[in-house]
Design a protein around this motif. Structure first.
Motif, PDB file in Angstrom:
ATOM      1  N   VAL A 185       0.834  -1.196   0.000  1.00 50.40           N
ATOM      2  CA  VAL A 185       0.000   0.000   0.000  1.00 50.40           C
ATOM      3  C   VAL A 185       0.871   1.248   0.000  1.00 50.40           C
ATOM      4  CG1 VAL A 185      -1.914  -1.114   1.215  1.00 50.40           C
ATOM      5  CG2 VAL A 185      -0.164   0.099   2.523  1.00 50.40           C
ATOM      6  N   LEU A 186       0.302   2.309  -0.516  1.00 52.46           N
ATOM      7  CA  LEU A 186       0.917   3.639  -0.442  1.00 52.46           C
ATOM      8  C   LEU A 186       0.360   4.295   0.813  1.00 52.46           C
ATOM      9  CD1 LEU A 186       2.817   5.385  -2.242  1.00 52.46           C
ATOM     10  CD2 LEU A 186       0.760   6.341  -3.287  1.00 52.46           C
ATOM     11  N   TRP A 187       1.252   4.720   1.699  1.00 51.73           N
ATOM     12  CA  TRP A 187       0.820   5.181   3.022  1.00 51.73           C
ATOM     13  C   TRP A 187       1.621   6.397   3.462  1.00 51.73           C
ATOM     14  CZ3 TRP A 187       3.668   5.375   7.646  1.00 51.73           C
ATOM     15  CH2 TRP A 187       2.925   5.626   8.812  1.00 51.73           C
ATOM     16  N   SER A 188       0.969   7.253   4.227  1.00 52.90           N
ATOM     17  CA  SER A 188       1.640   8.430   4.780  1.00 52.90           C
ATOM     18  C   SER A 188       1.027   8.781   6.127  1.00 52.90           C
ATOM     19  CB  SER A 188       1.518   9.632   3.843  1.00 52.90           C
ATOM     20  OG  SER A 188       1.995  10.812   4.472  1.00 52.90           O
TER      21      SER A 188
ATOM     22  N   ALA B 186       8.689   6.732   7.985  1.00 58.85           N
ATOM     23  CA  ALA B 186       7.632   7.716   7.739  1.00 58.85           C
ATOM     24  C   ALA B 186       7.041   8.226   9.050  1.00 58.85           C
ATOM     25  CB  ALA B 186       6.548   7.102   6.860  1.00 58.85           C
ATOM     26  N   GLN B 187       6.855   7.333  10.008  1.00 60.85           N
ATOM     27  CA  GLN B 187       6.310   7.742  11.300  1.00 60.85           C
ATOM     28  C   GLN B 187       7.202   8.767  12.003  1.00 60.85           C
ATOM     29  OE1 GLN B 187       5.473   3.560  12.857  1.00 60.85           O
ATOM     30  NE2 GLN B 187       3.896   4.734  13.921  1.00 60.85           N
ATOM     31  N   SER B 188       8.502   8.592  11.890  1.00 61.32           N
ATOM     32  CA  SER B 188       9.453   9.446  12.605  1.00 61.32           C
ATOM     33  C   SER B 188       9.801  10.724  11.859  1.00 61.32           C
ATOM     34  CB  SER B 188      10.740   8.662  12.888  1.00 61.32           C
ATOM     35  OG  SER B 188      11.388   8.333  11.661  1.00 61.32           O
ATOM     36  N   GLY B 189       9.271  10.870  10.639  1.00 61.16           N
ATOM     37  CA  GLY B 189       9.569  12.060   9.856  1.00 61.16           C
ATOM     38  C   GLY B 189      10.727  11.894   8.899  1.00 61.16           C
ATOM     39  N   GLY B 190      11.291  10.687   8.845  1.00 69.64           N
ATOM     40  CA  GLY B 190      12.391  10.441   7.915  1.00 69.64           C
ATOM     41  C   GLY B 190      11.940  10.317   6.478  1.00 69.64           C
ATOM     42  N   ALA B 191      10.631  10.181   6.273  1.00 67.48           N
ATOM     43  CA  ALA B 191      10.039  10.133   4.939  1.00 67.48           C
ATOM     44  C   ALA B 191       8.633  10.703   5.022  1.00 67.48           C
ATOM     45  CB  ALA B 191      10.012   8.706   4.403  1.00 67.48           C
ATOM     46  N   ASP B 192       8.156  11.247   3.918  1.00 67.52           N
ATOM     47  CA  ASP B 192       6.808  11.815   3.875  1.00 67.52           C
ATOM     48  C   ASP B 192       5.774  10.765   3.486  1.00 67.52           C
ATOM     49  OD1 ASP B 192       7.745  14.652   4.212  1.00 67.52           O
ATOM     50  OD2 ASP B 192       8.751  14.159   2.327  1.00 67.52           O
ATOM     51  N   ILE B 193       6.198   9.840   2.629  1.00 66.49           N
ATOM     52  CA  ILE B 193       5.328   8.789   2.106  1.00 66.49           C
ATOM     53  C   ILE B 193       6.116   7.485   2.160  1.00 66.49           C
ATOM     54  CG2 ILE B 193       3.999   8.004   0.094  1.00 66.49           C
ATOM     55  CD1 ILE B 193       3.949  10.925  -0.875  1.00 66.49           C
ATOM     56  N   ALA B 194       5.411   6.384   2.303  1.00 66.51           N
ATOM     57  CA  ALA B 194       6.081   5.085   2.311  1.00 66.51           C
ATOM     58  C   ALA B 194       5.236   4.064   1.560  1.00 66.51           C
ATOM     59  CB  ALA B 194       6.324   4.619   3.741  1.00 66.51           C
TER      60      ALA B 194
END
Length: 262
Positions: free
Chosen positions: A103-106, A171-179
């Motif tokens: 899935v595409l998730w953010s 993504a949860q920690s802010g290291g990525a915007d989308i995962a």
């Protein structure tokens, strides 16, 4: 005579202790589902010392090749278990147990309705996927991005998690915007409770964009004589387990009956 009795008792204790242990290596997409399954199994076998080590399938497979004491190996694909079996490092042939999904998730925005082909149009700095070299979900994410025709556009923005669970954490920690993560993780309590996901905030990636994530497990050569491994293998086919797997978004292989949801 007394000394002999003590030695016999000691050897019995060691043997009994060894027989009450089960160590499982499992792909990290199973973290929440397998935790629930193991809790149920422990209730049936309260004396069992059950330990689960989560990680990327490729790395866990390598550890088994180097003698890691895992009795069972639950992979996020069927290739790694098949190679272990072919090389004599697994006592059983690979047993398919699930078909996984991406899935595409953010954690920052609702991704429902967003396709991979739209990614270049979005305003983001980093896209996280699992490392394709040793994580099946990462390999399939790369395939999907390539099939959608956006790999070249997003590759400069990619950051890699060591496994699919770490990818979600990025993504949860802010290291990525989308995962791009496993559906099983998007449905987990840790992510599903986030406000952004209150209205189905992830987008299922079409399965036709990548090779199937047919997941299989084996009893390793290390666990060949561990009766608990056989018991756990049988337990994986129980109705309770099948319901848990379906609740986390896994499809069941054709050989497994679909369990009705209660």
């Amino acid at each position: 005579m007394r000394q002999l009795l003590l030695v016999v008792c000691f050897l019995y204790a060691v043997t009994a202790d060894a027989s009450d242990k089960l160590t499982i290596a499992a792909a990290s997409d199973l973290r929440y589902a397998l935790d629930e399954i193991s809790t149920l199994f422990r209730r049936q076998h309260p004396a069992l010392a059950l330990n689960i080590v989560y990680g990327a399938s490729g790395k866990l497979s390598t550890q088994i090749r180097h003698g890691a004491p895992y009795d069972m190996f639950f992979s996020a694909d069927s290739q790694f278990p098949a190679q272990l079996y072919q090389d004599g490092l697994a006592a059983t042939a690979p047993q398919p147990y699930a078909l996984g999904h991406l899935v595409l998730w953010s954690p920052k925005q609702n991704m429902a309705g967003i396709s991979l082909s739209q990614l270049p149009e979005l305003n983001f700095n980093r896209l996280a996927i699992a490392q394709p070299a040793h994580a099946p979900y990462g390999q399939r994410a790369k395939q999907a991005l390539q099939a959608a025709g956006v790999w070249a556009a997003v590759e400069p923005k990619l950051v890699y998690g060591e496994n699919i669970a770490q990818t979600a954490q990025l993504a949860q920690s802010g290291g990525a915007d989308i995962a791009i993560i496993a559906l099983s993780l998007a449905k987990s309590p840790a992510l599903a409770k986030l406000p952004q996901l209150a209205s189905q905030g992830y987008q299922l990636i079409p399965a036709e964009l990548h090779q199937p994530l047919l997941q299989a497990y084996v009893i390793t050569r290390q666990g060949a004589d561990n009766h608990n491994a056989r018991l756990f293998s049988a337990f994986m086919a129980s109705a309770e387990v099948l319901r848990i797997m379906q609740r986390y978004g896994f499809e069941l292989p054709a050989s497994q009956p679909q369990s009705s949801q209660e």
